[in-house]
Design a protein around this motif. Sequence first.
Motif, PDB file in Angstrom:
ATOM      1  N   ASP A   1      11.951   6.742  -1.253  1.00 43.72           N
ATOM      2  CA  ASP A   1      10.810   5.932  -0.492  1.00 43.72           C
ATOM      3  C   ASP A   1      10.592   4.824  -1.571  1.00 43.72           C
TER       4      ASP A   1
ATOM      5  N   TYR B   1      10.781   1.085   0.264  1.00 44.59           N
ATOM      6  CA  TYR B   1       9.596   0.003   0.182  1.00 44.59           C
ATOM      7  C   TYR B   1       9.957  -1.146  -0.705  1.00 44.59           C
TER       8      TYR B   1
ATOM      9  N   ASP C   1       1.817  11.801 -10.262  1.00 44.69           N
ATOM     10  CA  ASP C   1       1.193  12.881  -9.909  1.00 44.69           C
ATOM     11  C   ASP C   1       2.050  14.107  -9.629  1.00 44.69           C
TER      12      ASP C   1
ATOM     13  N   GLU D   1       2.456   1.556  -3.553  1.00 44.54           N
ATOM     14  CA  GLU D   1       1.425   2.309  -4.273  1.00 44.54           C
ATOM     15  C   GLU D   1       1.248   3.753  -4.154  1.00 44.54           C
ATOM     16  N   THR D   2       1.190   4.139  -2.801  1.00 45.21           N
ATOM     17  CA  THR D   2       0.983   5.384  -2.520  1.00 45.21           C
ATOM     18  C   THR D   2       2.151   6.235  -3.016  1.00 45.21           C
ATOM     19  N   ALA D   3       3.447   5.819  -2.692  1.00 43.99           N
ATOM     20  CA  ALA D   3       4.607   6.608  -3.269  1.00 43.99           C
ATOM     21  C   ALA D   3       4.646   6.674  -5.002  1.00 43.99           C
ATOM     22  N   ARG D   4       4.253   5.520  -5.445  1.00 43.10           N
ATOM     23  CA  ARG D   4       4.483   5.423  -7.047  1.00 43.10           C
ATOM     24  C   ARG D   4       3.488   6.618  -7.579  1.00 43.10           C
ATOM     25  N   ASP D   5       2.006   6.528  -6.795  1.00 39.13           N
ATOM     26  CA  ASP D   5       1.055   7.506  -7.301  1.00 39.13           C
ATOM     27  C   ASP D   5       1.584   8.966  -7.077  1.00 39.13           C
ATOM     28  N   SER D   6       2.394   9.332  -6.113  1.00 44.18           N
ATOM     29  CA  SER D   6       2.952  10.530  -5.597  1.00 44.18           C
ATOM     30  C   SER D   6       3.855  10.786  -6.726  1.00 44.18           C
TER      31      SER D   6
ATOM     32  N   SER E   1       0.841  -1.211   0.035  1.00 40.92           N
ATOM     33  CA  SER E   1      -0.128  -0.007   0.062  1.00 40.92           C
ATOM     34  C   SER E   1       1.175   1.210   0.004  1.00 40.92           C
ATOM     35  N   ALA E   2       1.898   1.309   0.795  1.00 39.17           N
ATOM     36  CA  ALA E   2       2.784   2.480   0.912  1.00 39.17           C
ATOM     37  C   ALA E   2       3.290   2.631  -0.493  1.00 39.17           C
TER      38      ALA E   2
END
Length: 156
Positions: free
Chosen positions: A60, A64, A40, A32-37, A29-30
């Motif tokens: 990051d 991960y 974006d 995926e969030t970092a990749r999305d950031s 999850s972390a």
Amino acid sequence: MTNTYLDIKKNILEVALGRTNDRIAMIESALETARDSSNDDTKSSAGDKYETSREMIQQDINRYQGQLLEANKDLMQLTNIFSAIGVETDFVKLGSLVKTNLGLYFIATSIGALKINDKNVFVVSAGSPIGQLLLGKKCGDSFLFNRLNQTISELY
């Protein structure tokens, strides 16, 4: 191997597998969030600020990915231990439940102290200081850990 200690090993492994799967889910999850950031993040007029931000996000992601690799290794190791749960041995190895005059140790991955079937069990990795001391030892062998002399009385 008595059923009580076989049950303890099974229970420890179930807890360890559950915690490892939870850890993998949190890391994914972390990640995926970092990749999305990273995806974006748009380039601003302050180029250096943008590059610093992208580099921090990439660090990051790398961290991960390393954690995920280690968690998956732990999961594979626990799965292998679970598949060989009833195999008896004369010496301490990965998957051994070791009874000493001061407590119970289970050699697997580092989880720490657990209470299983009203017994306190220290779940330690083979690479930990105590794990390294225990590996290869047999019933009747003694070792010194944290200035306390312990003797192995039983292996499961």
